[in-house]
Design an enzyme around this catalytic site. Structure first.
Site, PDB file in Angstrom:
ATOM      1  N   CYS A   1       3.246 -10.065 -28.151  1.00 50.28           N
ATOM      2  CA  CYS A   1       2.958 -11.330 -28.815  1.00 50.28           C
ATOM      3  C   CYS A   1       1.473 -11.335 -29.127  1.00 50.28           C
ATOM      4  CB  CYS A   1       3.323 -12.515 -27.919  1.00 50.28           C
ATOM      5  SG  CYS A   1       2.986 -14.124 -28.681  1.00 50.28           S
TER       6      CYS A   1
ATOM      7  N   GLU B   1       5.643 -11.759 -35.572  1.00 48.86           N
ATOM      8  CA  GLU B   1       5.803 -10.341 -35.255  1.00 48.86           C
ATOM      9  C   GLU B   1       5.872  -9.590 -36.575  1.00 48.86           C
ATOM     10  OE1 GLU B   1       5.022  -7.669 -33.551  1.00 48.86           O
ATOM     11  OE2 GLU B   1       5.752  -8.863 -31.849  1.00 48.86           O
TER      12      GLU B   1
END
Length: 221
Positions: free
Chosen positions: A2, A103
């Site tokens: 992340c 992402e």
């Protein structure tokens, strides 16, 4: 992993969902990046406490802050092996608030950013760890987001995903009386993919200086 996320939920909704009082000013964020401030909660004696932690863990024993940019995430499987994390798991746990994260998926010769939400955009929490670093001039509290293996949805985008906690998981993660590492490890599992969705967004998010609502608008097909 992340590496970027958002927190654009109204303050009242955050307070109601996570059962705390927000007494520090926060702005809506659409591209939170490493070394920037994140909204994190810890458990006080009678209530949850809100903090602005610097994202990127700097262990108390580190010589300077530079190490933090390399420690924005911590692998759940090796927390007990790493000197930077193993002493934090029992007493320095926090949850980091978000309402979506980014992402990048490799598509041909480029990487396409995707925005991932939980429960149709409702706020949620990442499992995190924190530590306080100081020198002769300043004291800074920093944090890291724990990652785990991906669920079915995230597997299409990346080989890791952040640990996302449900309500019971949040309560347990913040409970300082819980020190059973096996039980804590059981909380660090992939979140249910059926409660998440992802869609492609503009490459503007690649630049941390671009912090605006257009970052989370889906690309037209």
């Amino acid at each position: 992993m992340c590496g970027r996320f958002t927190l654009s939920t109204e303050e009242k909704e955050l307070e109601d969902k996570f059962q705390f009082t927000l007494d520090i000013p926060i702005a809506k964020r659409y591209n939170i990046s490493p070394t920037q401030s994140v909204l994190a909660l810890t458990q006080g004696q009678n209530e949850r406490k809100a903090h602005l932690f610097r994202w990127g863990l700097v262990p108390f024993w580190a010589k300077d802050l530079k190490i933090g940019s390399k420690m924005i995430n911590a692998r759940s499987e090796t927390l007990h092996e790493k000197p930077s994390f193993r002493h934090l798991i029992k007493r320095n746990r926090c949850i980091i608030l978000s309402n979506g994260f980014f992402e990048w998926k490799k598509e041909g010769n480029k990487k396409q950013p995707y925005y991932i939400q939980v429960d149709n955009g409702k706020p949620f929490s990442f499992a995190g760890l924190w530590d306080t670093w100081s020198n002769d001039r300043e004291q800074i509290t920093t944090c890291t987001i724990i990652t785990t293996t991906p669920n079915t949805l995230m597997k299409e985008l990346h080989h890791r995903m952040p640990v996302i906690l449900d309500k019971d998981g949040e309560k347990a993660w913040l409970d300082e009386s819980l020190t059973d590492t096996d039980y804590l490890q059981s909380l660090m599992t992939p979140f249910a993919s059926e409660k998440m969705h992802a869609y492609p967004v503009s490459i503007d998010v690649n630049n941390p200086r671009n912090d605006h609502a257009d970052n989370i608008i889906a690309l037209s097909s």
